[in-house]
Design a protein around this motif. Structure first.
Motif, PDB file in Angstrom:
ATOM      1  N   GLU A   1       7.935  18.454 -10.262  1.00 49.43           N
ATOM      2  CA  GLU A   1       8.056  17.162  -9.591  1.00 49.43           C
ATOM      3  C   GLU A   1       9.520  16.726  -9.526  1.00 49.43           C
ATOM      4  OE1 GLU A   1       5.840  13.325  -9.997  1.00 49.43           O
ATOM      5  OE2 GLU A   1       4.690  14.548 -11.423  1.00 49.43           O
ATOM      6  N   LEU A   2      10.176  16.825 -10.665  1.00 46.96           N
ATOM      7  CA  LEU A   2      11.592  16.438 -10.730  1.00 46.96           C
ATOM      8  C   LEU A   2      12.416  17.245  -9.738  1.00 46.96           C
ATOM      9  CD1 LEU A   2      12.601  15.993 -14.491  1.00 46.96           C
ATOM     10  CD2 LEU A   2      12.811  14.310 -12.664  1.00 46.96           C
ATOM     11  N   ALA A   3      12.240  18.555  -9.770  1.00 42.75           N
ATOM     12  CA  ALA A   3      13.061  19.435  -8.934  1.00 42.75           C
ATOM     13  C   ALA A   3      12.866  19.135  -7.452  1.00 42.75           C
ATOM     14  CB  ALA A   3      12.722  20.896  -9.242  1.00 42.75           C
ATOM     15  N   GLN A   4      11.601  19.040  -7.001  1.00 45.83           N
ATOM     16  CA  GLN A   4      11.363  18.842  -5.570  1.00 45.83           C
ATOM     17  C   GLN A   4      11.786  17.439  -5.123  1.00 45.83           C
ATOM     18  OE1 GLN A   4       7.218  19.831  -5.610  1.00 45.83           O
ATOM     19  NE2 GLN A   4       6.535  17.761  -6.141  1.00 45.83           N
ATOM     20  N   SER A   5      11.644  16.438  -6.024  1.00 43.96           N
ATOM     21  CA  SER A   5      12.049  15.078  -5.662  1.00 43.96           C
ATOM     22  C   SER A   5      13.570  14.964  -5.580  1.00 43.96           C
ATOM     23  CB  SER A   5      11.496  14.072  -6.679  1.00 43.96           C
ATOM     24  OG  SER A   5      10.081  14.118  -6.708  1.00 43.96           O
ATOM     25  N   GLU A   6      14.244  15.579  -6.525  1.00 47.16           N
ATOM     26  CA  GLU A   6      15.709  15.528  -6.509  1.00 47.16           C
ATOM     27  C   GLU A   6      16.260  16.370  -5.363  1.00 47.16           C
ATOM     28  OE1 GLU A   6      16.470  16.539 -10.574  1.00 47.16           O
ATOM     29  OE2 GLU A   6      16.106  14.483 -11.261  1.00 47.16           O
ATOM     30  N   ALA A   7      15.532  17.416  -4.986  1.00 51.14           N
ATOM     31  CA  ALA A   7      15.923  18.197  -3.803  1.00 51.14           C
ATOM     32  C   ALA A   7      15.749  17.371  -2.538  1.00 51.14           C
ATOM     33  CB  ALA A   7      15.078  19.468  -3.722  1.00 51.14           C
ATOM     34  N   TYR A   8      14.747  16.499  -2.526  1.00 55.84           N
ATOM     35  CA  TYR A   8      14.505  15.640  -1.365  1.00 55.84           C
ATOM     36  C   TYR A   8      15.575  14.558  -1.252  1.00 55.84           C
ATOM     37  CZ  TYR A   8      12.150  12.117   1.549  1.00 55.84           C
ATOM     38  OH  TYR A   8      11.837  11.195   2.525  1.00 55.84           O
ATOM     39  N   TRP A   9      15.927  13.933  -2.387  1.00 60.10           N
ATOM     40  CA  TRP A   9      16.811  12.773  -2.368  1.00 60.10           C
ATOM     41  C   TRP A   9      18.296  13.123  -2.448  1.00 60.10           C
ATOM     42  CZ3 TRP A   9      15.187   8.294  -0.733  1.00 60.10           C
ATOM     43  CH2 TRP A   9      13.849   7.915  -0.902  1.00 60.10           C
TER      44      TRP A   9
ATOM     45  N   TRP B   1      16.036  11.386 -10.510  1.00 59.34           N
ATOM     46  CA  TRP B   1      14.875  10.717  -9.921  1.00 59.34           C
ATOM     47  C   TRP B   1      14.158   9.830 -10.936  1.00 59.34           C
ATOM     48  CZ3 TRP B   1       9.286  12.321  -9.593  1.00 59.34           C
ATOM     49  CH2 TRP B   1       8.602  11.586  -8.620  1.00 59.34           C
ATOM     50  N   VAL B   2      14.081  10.282 -12.212  1.00 53.32           N
ATOM     51  CA  VAL B   2      13.382   9.538 -13.269  1.00 53.32           C
ATOM     52  C   VAL B   2      14.346   9.303 -14.420  1.00 53.32           C
ATOM     53  CG1 VAL B   2      11.494   9.587 -14.942  1.00 53.32           C
ATOM     54  CG2 VAL B   2      11.143  10.528 -12.652  1.00 53.32           C
ATOM     55  N   ASN B   3      14.376   8.072 -14.902  1.00 51.13           N
ATOM     56  CA  ASN B   3      15.243   7.766 -16.037  1.00 51.13           C
ATOM     57  C   ASN B   3      14.596   8.110 -17.375  1.00 51.13           C
ATOM     58  OD1 ASN B   3      17.294   6.823 -14.375  1.00 51.13           O
ATOM     59  ND2 ASN B   3      16.546   4.709 -14.418  1.00 51.13           N
ATOM     60  N   TYR B   4      13.282   7.862 -17.500  1.00 52.93           N
ATOM     61  CA  TYR B   4      12.589   8.124 -18.770  1.00 52.93           C
ATOM     62  C   TYR B   4      11.209   8.708 -18.494  1.00 52.93           C
ATOM     63  CZ  TYR B   4      16.095   4.867 -20.571  1.00 52.93           C
ATOM     64  OH  TYR B   4      17.273   4.245 -20.881  1.00 52.93           O
ATOM     65  N   PHE B   5      10.884   9.765 -19.227  1.00 56.34           N
ATOM     66  CA  PHE B   5       9.529  10.311 -19.201  1.00 56.34           C
ATOM     67  C   PHE B   5       8.826   9.926 -20.503  1.00 56.34           C
ATOM     68  CE2 PHE B   5      10.493  13.124 -15.654  1.00 56.34           C
ATOM     69  CZ  PHE B   5       9.250  13.260 -15.052  1.00 56.34           C
ATOM     70  N   MET B   6       7.603   9.463 -20.383  1.00 59.15           N
ATOM     71  CA  MET B   6       6.780   9.164 -21.561  1.00 59.15           C
ATOM     72  C   MET B   6       5.578  10.101 -21.530  1.00 59.15           C
ATOM     73  SD  MET B   6       6.933   4.977 -21.591  1.00 59.15           S
ATOM     74  CE  MET B   6       5.987   4.860 -23.103  1.00 59.15           C
ATOM     75  N   HIS B   7       5.607  11.099 -22.396  1.00 58.43           N
ATOM     76  CA  HIS B   7       4.522  12.080 -22.432  1.00 58.43           C
ATOM     77  C   HIS B   7       3.556  11.743 -23.566  1.00 58.43           C
ATOM     78  CE1 HIS B   7       7.342  14.720 -20.044  1.00 58.43           C
ATOM     79  NE2 HIS B   7       6.218  14.731 -19.347  1.00 58.43           N
TER      80      HIS B   7
ATOM     81  N   TYR C   1      16.984  23.103 -13.421  1.00 57.62           N
ATOM     82  CA  TYR C   1      15.536  23.234 -13.290  1.00 57.62           C
ATOM     83  C   TYR C   1      14.931  23.349 -14.692  1.00 57.62           C
ATOM     84  CZ  TYR C   1      10.914  25.117 -12.377  1.00 57.62           C
ATOM     85  OH  TYR C   1       9.556  25.327 -12.366  1.00 57.62           O
ATOM     86  N   ALA C   2      13.722  22.796 -14.872  1.00 61.64           N
ATOM     87  CA  ALA C   2      13.023  22.786 -16.164  1.00 61.64           C
ATOM     88  C   ALA C   2      13.815  22.001 -17.187  1.00 61.64           C
ATOM     89  CB  ALA C   2      12.735  24.213 -16.649  1.00 61.64           C
ATOM     90  N   ARG C   3      14.219  20.788 -16.832  1.00 62.50           N
ATOM     91  CA  ARG C   3      15.000  19.963 -17.750  1.00 62.50           C
ATOM     92  C   ARG C   3      14.146  19.389 -18.868  1.00 62.50           C
ATOM     93  NH1 ARG C   3      16.918  16.512 -13.119  1.00 62.50           N
ATOM     94  NH2 ARG C   3      17.256  14.841 -14.629  1.00 62.50           N
ATOM     95  N   LEU C   4      12.866  19.233 -18.629  1.00 56.40           N
ATOM     96  CA  LEU C   4      12.008  18.632 -19.658  1.00 56.40           C
ATOM     97  C   LEU C   4      11.661  19.634 -20.751  1.00 56.40           C
ATOM     98  CD1 LEU C   4       9.580  16.579 -17.384  1.00 56.40           C
ATOM     99  CD2 LEU C   4      11.574  15.748 -18.642  1.00 56.40           C
ATOM    100  N   GLU C   5      11.310  20.839 -20.377  1.00 61.45           N
ATOM    101  CA  GLU C   5      10.967  21.878 -21.356  1.00 61.45           C
ATOM    102  C   GLU C   5      11.649  23.177 -20.938  1.00 61.45           C
ATOM    103  OE1 GLU C   5       6.731  22.164 -21.911  1.00 61.45           O
ATOM    104  OE2 GLU C   5       6.630  20.301 -23.066  1.00 61.45           O
ATOM    105  N   PRO C   6      12.965  23.271 -21.093  1.00 63.42           N
ATOM    106  CA  PRO C   6      13.696  24.470 -20.660  1.00 63.42           C
ATOM    107  C   PRO C   6      13.226  25.744 -21.356  1.00 63.42           C
ATOM    108  CG  PRO C   6      15.086  23.022 -21.991  1.00 63.42           C
ATOM    109  CD  PRO C   6      13.865  22.252 -21.672  1.00 63.42           C
ATOM    110  N   TRP C   7      12.671  25.604 -22.558  1.00 64.05           N
ATOM    111  CA  TRP C   7      12.214  26.801 -23.282  1.00 64.05           C
ATOM    112  C   TRP C   7      10.994  27.451 -22.626  1.00 64.05           C
ATOM    113  CZ3 TRP C   7      12.359  21.804 -25.042  1.00 64.05           C
ATOM    114  CH2 TRP C   7      11.155  21.122 -25.133  1.00 64.05           C
TER     115      TRP C   7
END
Length: 620
Positions: free
Chosen positions: A216-224, A235-241, A125-131
């Motif tokens: 979003e990532l967590a709930q989508s990966e929990a769904y799939w 669920w997502v290969n690349y995020f562009m922020h 969980y919180a893979r994008l900004e774990p801090w």
């Protein structure tokens, strides 16, 4: 509540009392205070089952959003999804997440994501900004103002997938009672519906990375996720922020009252769609953009440089020299290939558009400094066509495609109906200027011969062509009516300047005089040319004003010289003078002191010089 919000509302109240504000302006300034207050009074009385109450508003702003995108020349989306049309799918999505063991419902009819259960199943969980995982402020912001704290949440970090609706809030039926989606769930549901269990690229502002995109990532990966999986579902290969758009060091936002809408910026003329896109391309998508005077100037300079290049290319192609058609400059050939390689590498490097924009600018600089006599029109055409394909790809040329075979972008071309007249005017003017500046004899007959070479095509081929035909006809008549005199060359040059600076300028055309005997460049009047002319006129006006001040001072000084130094002190202040008119006794008959005599002598000397200068100037 932000202090600027309060200040805007209070200033609107003052203006209302003075009857100096429109209803629309008043509503805009007080809405951030008035609307929440009205909602607190009457919001619960709304029939929330009638979704049209809400969708009328969202449709209005959806339409405006699409209009703004079109104004900026953004491509239309392939698919448009609306959360109000996904009520049933969202309920089903939440139900499956709960069935998979990663959500739980509470007694008030809400459903929360179970972060502890998700991580216990070897998910991250919180893979994008774990801090930021334990940042309470961001977690609260992620839940939104409409979410009430629940004592039934298993963890403060758990976020709402489904919330029971309060009176007046939009709601949909669900197994847990009437409710509405949590903040993040609609994105997961709609994206999964259209793209399935995995997508390549997901984008959004950098401020959405946590908690919104992480949730979003967590709930989508929990769904799939599947029960027999060997690793976490991706669920997502690349995020562009995207970085933020900032003004004077602050992120543009409604709360800070420092934002300007796209339509306001375009309607005021502060920006053009092309100008905005250029600034965004120069700033890059990831780093954020600070709108500063320097960046605005950089964008204008880049646009002006490319504009000038395209205009010059079209001029060369219009005046093609058959002897130079197939010439090839090896240096320019290498520069073009290097630019192609550099832009390919720049765009492969996380869409490095600032580097791509510099590459285009450097290639144009290379051409500008090249020996034009060895760059054939075919080679120039290749360079211009490639640059055109890049600016088309960047959306800087309306709806033109990257593989469009044309040269240049919109706004640089001359109207076809005007070209014959403009060419005649320019050729005649070039010939007149050349003759006026040469040492050869120039007489009225020669002027008539030159004017006779410029055909004005009576009558004009269309109503649109009439103003250009009129300028040509007037120019020919004015030239033919000049008489032999010592001022003939000067009169011709003044007439040529008038054609350039007034007659054609008022038609949106400018003749750019060039050195080395090159013919004048015929070009449309651009924003940059208007700004340069305005600046030049301001300087000239300032110079005229300074000269007028100097002349005024000189005139005052001259008028002061009318008084003779011999008479300047013969006033009632004194009773006796010497032979030079200098006082020796004051009005009471007392001797003038030595100190005062010295001062009077200095004044007398100054006046003597002024008077002598006046006598000389007046011929006395």
């Amino acid at each position: 509540m932000h202090i600027l919000t309060v200040h805007a509302a209070s200033s609107a109240m003052v203006a209302l009392n003075r009857d100096s504000i429109s209803a629309e302006q008043f509503n805009f300034k007080v809405q951030d205070i008035l609307l929440p207050y009205l909602d607190s009074l009457y919001g619960s009385t709304i029939d929330a089952s009638d979704h049209s109450i809400f969708t009328k508003l969202t449709k209005k702003f959806e339409d405006r959003f699409m209009e703004d995108l079109a104004a900026l020349n953004c491509l239309d989306p392939d698919v448009v999804t609306r959360v109000t049309e996904y009520g049933r799918q969202i309920v089903d999505f939440v139900a499956k997440v709960e069935k998979n063991g990663f959500a739980y419902d509470t007694s008030d009819g809400s459903v929360y994501f179970d972060i502890e259960a998700f991580e216990a199943a070897e998910n991250s969980y919180a893979r994008l900004e774990p801090w930021n995982k334990n940042d309470k402020e961001l977690q609260a912001d992620g839940e939104g103002a409409l979410t009430k704290k629940s004592s039934e949440k298993r963890s403060d970090a758990d976020f709402a997938l489904w919330k029971s609706s309060k009176p007046g809030e939009p709601s949909w039926p669900s197994p847990w009672g009437n409710g509405r989606p949590g903040w993040h769930i609609e994105c997961s549901t709609m994206a999964s519906d259209k793209l399935g269990s995995q997508m390549d690229i997901h984008s959004g502002g950098i401020d959405l990375a946590f908690p919104h995109h992480d949730n979003e990532l967590a709930q989508s990966e929990a769904y799939w996720c599947e029960s027999n999986r060997q690793s976490q579902h991706q669920w997502v290969n690349y995020f562009m922020h995207m970085g933020h758009l900032s003004i004077r060091g602050s992120k543009m936002s409604k709360s800070l009252k420092n934002f300007t809408t796209i339509r306001e910026a375009l309607s005021r003329g502060d920006w053009t769609p092309r100008g905005l896109r250029i600034v965004f391309l120069l700033g890059g998508w990831r780093e954020g953009i600070e709108i500063t005077d320097d960046l605005v100037k950089e964008g204008s300079a880049w646009e002006d440089k490319v504009n000038n290049f395209f205009i010059k290319v079209n001029d060369v192609l219009d005046r093609q020299d058959p002897e130079k058609h197939d010439k090839v400059d090896q240096g320019m050939g290498r520069a073009l290939q290097q630019a192609k390689d550099d832009i390919y590498n720049a765009l492969c490097d996380s869409f490095n558009t600032p580097l791509a924009m510099r590459t285009i600018s450097e290639l144009i600089s290379e051409y500008n400094s090249s020996d034009k006599s060895v760059v054939g029109s075919e080679q120039l055409l290749e360079i211009a066509r490639w640059i055109t394909s890049i600016v088309n790809m960047f959306g800087l040329n309306g709806s033109a495609k990257a593989d469009d075979n044309s040269i240049g972008w919109s706004g640089i071309g001359l109207p076809d109906y005007a070209k014959p007249y403009l060419s005649s005017i320019s050729r005649m003017r070039d010939t007149l200027r050349q003759n006026a500046r040469s040492s050869g004899a120039l007489d009225r007959q020669k002027l008539k011969d030159i004017a006779g070479l410029a055909h004005d095509r009576h009558p004009p081929e269309s109503d649109q062509a009439a103003p250009y035909q009129a300028v040509l006809s007037t120019f020919r008549n004015d030239v033919s009516s000049l008489h032999d005199s010592e001022r003939l060359s000067k009169d011709i040059l003044q007439l040529c300047d008038r054609i350039r600076d007034i007659d054609l300028w008022n038609l949106g055309i400018y003749l750019e005089d060039r050195a080395d005997g090159q013919p004048a460049l015929i070009r449309p009047v651009t924003k940059e040319l208007r700004a340069a002319k305005a600046e030049q006129e301001a300087k000239e006006a300032q110079s005229r004003k300074a000269k007028e001040e100097r002349d005024k001072e000189a005139a005052a000084k001259t008028d002061k010289g009318k008084l003779s130094h011999l008479d300047m002190f013969r006033t009632a202040e004194y009773s006796a003078w010497d032979e030079q008119g200098l006082p020796v006794k004051d009005a009471a008959g007392e001797e003038v002191t030595k100190t005062k005599s010295k001062k009077l002598r200095k004044d007398w000397e100054r006046q003597r010089k002024l008077h002598e200068a006046w006598l000389k100037a007046s011929g006395s």
